[in-house]
Design an enzyme around this catalytic site. Structure first.
Site, short mmCIF file in Angstrom:
data_model
loop_
_atom_site.label_atom_id
_atom_site.label_comp_id
_atom_site.label_asym_id
_atom_site.label_seq_id
_atom_site.Cartn_x
_atom_site.Cartn_y
_atom_site.Cartn_z
N LEU A 6 0.85 -1.19 0.00
CA LEU A 6 0.00 0.00 0.00
C LEU A 6 0.88 1.24 0.00
O LEU A 6 1.57 1.53 0.99
CB LEU A 6 -0.92 -0.01 1.21
CG LEU A 6 -1.76 -1.28 1.40
CD1 LEU A 6 -2.73 -1.11 2.57
CD2 LEU A 6 -2.49 -1.67 0.14
N GLN A 78 -5.34 3.82 -6.75
CA GLN A 78 -6.40 4.20 -5.81
C GLN A 78 -6.66 5.69 -6.00
O GLN A 78 -5.92 6.53 -5.51
CB GLN A 78 -5.98 3.89 -4.37
CG GLN A 78 -7.09 4.09 -3.36
CD GLN A 78 -6.62 3.90 -1.92
OE1 GLN A 78 -5.43 3.98 -1.62
NE2 GLN A 78 -7.56 3.66 -1.01
N GLY A 83 -9.41 4.35 2.52
CA GLY A 83 -9.18 3.29 3.49
C GLY A 83 -8.39 2.13 2.93
O GLY A 83 -8.18 2.00 1.72
N ASN A 163 -1.81 -4.59 16.10
CA ASN A 163 -1.87 -4.77 14.65
C ASN A 163 -0.83 -3.89 13.97
O ASN A 163 -0.77 -2.68 14.21
CB ASN A 163 -3.28 -4.40 14.17
CG ASN A 163 -3.48 -4.62 12.70
OD1 ASN A 163 -2.68 -5.29 12.04
ND2 ASN A 163 -4.55 -4.05 12.16
N HIS A 311 28.01 27.29 5.63
CA HIS A 311 29.03 27.97 6.43
C HIS A 311 28.65 28.03 7.91
O HIS A 311 27.60 28.56 8.27
CB HIS A 311 29.25 29.42 5.96
CG HIS A 311 29.39 29.57 4.49
ND1 HIS A 311 30.52 29.19 3.81
CD2 HIS A 311 28.54 30.06 3.57
CE1 HIS A 311 30.36 29.44 2.53
NE2 HIS A 311 29.17 29.98 2.36
#
Length: 396
Positions: A6, A78, A83, A163, A311
């Site tokens: 994804l 997409q 989602g 997850n 610098h």
């Protein structure tokens, strides 16, 4: 097994760094963020890659092409980011058998991805990661090491396994992607997982190391991880008494001038010029064609392609976009006087970075006048400028 990666998101929480670069293509060590996940999948033996693209898709296509390291690459577009289930659904026409889904803006250790692919050949599995406080994550419910459910941000977590957006789905899940829109207004991959849990026995693979890379300080974390894995290699030109300590990589075409001290882990990309008499240290990435000049110190920072700190300046714990130019004497503060953690603006809200040291986030094309000082946690938006001698205490 096919791999669906994804990589369609813009990364609004990374702004201004993502105003012209999709988040998965931000640099992490010697390649884009998403390439680390793709490489892990290829090393694990996947037979096909399907990259889901959207925002600035051509940059992703240009990097991976139609074949990457001998593995064919397909692209699914997409059009709207609605989602994770919506993202995978856009890849449905490319799916034929069991497939692994991985977030292109997360980092996973390579061994765990290999273990996921191997376990997934025997049936559906999910990647889990053990955390001290799971209340901010999706948390798995388990019974005898089998996943029985997932609870989002629970006050009373059923486990400490969260997850990490890594799933191996069976071939049938291709037809289970048409889930209903959630209360958040998105089509959630966890709803697809719920169907898989109902239909099949879903196992787990505990990931050894994982990092969700959604905010600028997490880009620093990602580089700390991946630059720290590089072995010393000096292919560029190192002149005179320059001193390179530890795991320093100087790519071909880069130049390190007299009097420079570099303390690894540091990566100096092709075309970069350092010195004379500069000091670079602490998991720093100097991108292609960058310039670090006389008397400059850069510590634990990401400096993107074409940028210059020419610098007598200090840049610490910071992220500079492309084609930034810091005027002579620019000083970046990265530590509060009260020693508290530094806050940073994310989507209009001040958020704690959890880091004691954090400097500036500068978008592409930022220019500072000479002797500019910049407070910790400040954002300089794309094209922002400062006047000579100015103290920048707020986002600009």
């Amino acid at each position: 097994m096919q791999a669906v990666i994804l990589a369609a998101g813009e990364g609004t929480r990374m702004r201004p760094l993502t105003e012209s670069t999709p988040k998965p293509m931000l640099p992490v060590a010697d390649r884009p963020l998403v390439a680390h996940t793709v490489d892990a999948a290829v090393d694990a033996g996947v037979t096909d890659l399907v990259l889901v693209v959207g925002y600035e898709a051509e940059e992703v296509r240009g990097y991976f092409g139609d074949e990457y390291r001998g593995v064919p690459v397909d692209y699914a577009v997409q059009e709207e980011q609605l989602g994770t289930a919506h993202a995978v659904r856009s890849a449905r026409e490319h799916l034929e058998g069991a497939f692994i889904v991985l977030n292109g803006d997360d980092l996973y250790d390579d061994e765990s991805v290999a273990e996921l692919v191997e376990a997934g050949e025997r049936g559906p599995v999910v990647g889990t990661y053990r955390v001290d406080d799971p209340t901010s994550y999706g948390v798995f419910e388990l019974e005898d090491d089998v996943v029985t459910g997932i609870v989002e941000k629970p006050a009373d977590p059923p486990s400490d396994l969260v997850n990490v957006g890594a799933y191996v789905f069976p071939a049938e899940a291709r037809d289970w992607l048409d889930v209903e829109m959630s209360e958040r207004g998105e089509y959630e991959i966890t709803d697809v997982l719920a169907r898989v849990i109902d239909e099949r026995s879903v196992g787990t693979v505990e990931v050894d190391r994982w990092l969700g890379c959604g905010r600028p300080w997490e880009l620093l974390e990602a580089n700390e991880w991946k630059i720290g894995e590089l072995d010393r290699r000096i292919d560029g030109e190192v002149r005179g008494d320059a001193e390179l300590r530890g795991d320093v990589v100087v790519e071909a075409g880069a130049t390190v001038e007299h009097g420079v001290v570099i303390e690894g882990p540091v990566l100096v990309r092709a075309g970069a010029e350092i010195g004379p008499n500069a000091y670079v240290r602490g998991a720093t990435l100097l991108g292609e064609d960058t310039h670090v000049g006389h008397g400059v110190e850069i510590k634990n920072s990401v400096v993107r392609a074409g940028s210059a700190v020419p610098h007598v300046s200090y840049v610490g714990d910071s992220v500079l976009g492309k084609d930034v130019n810091f005027g002579a004497g620019t000083q970046v503060a990265n530590l509060r006087h009260d020693d508290a953690t530094v806050s940073h603006t994310v989507k209009g809200e001040r958020v704690s970075t959890g880091r004691r040291k954090f400097g500036v986030v500068a978008g592409d094309g930022v220019k500072t006048g000479i002797n500019t000082s910049i407070n910790p946690g400040v954002t300089l938006s794309t094209g922002a400028v400062s006047r000579p001698g100015e103290s920048v205490t707020r986002d600009r």
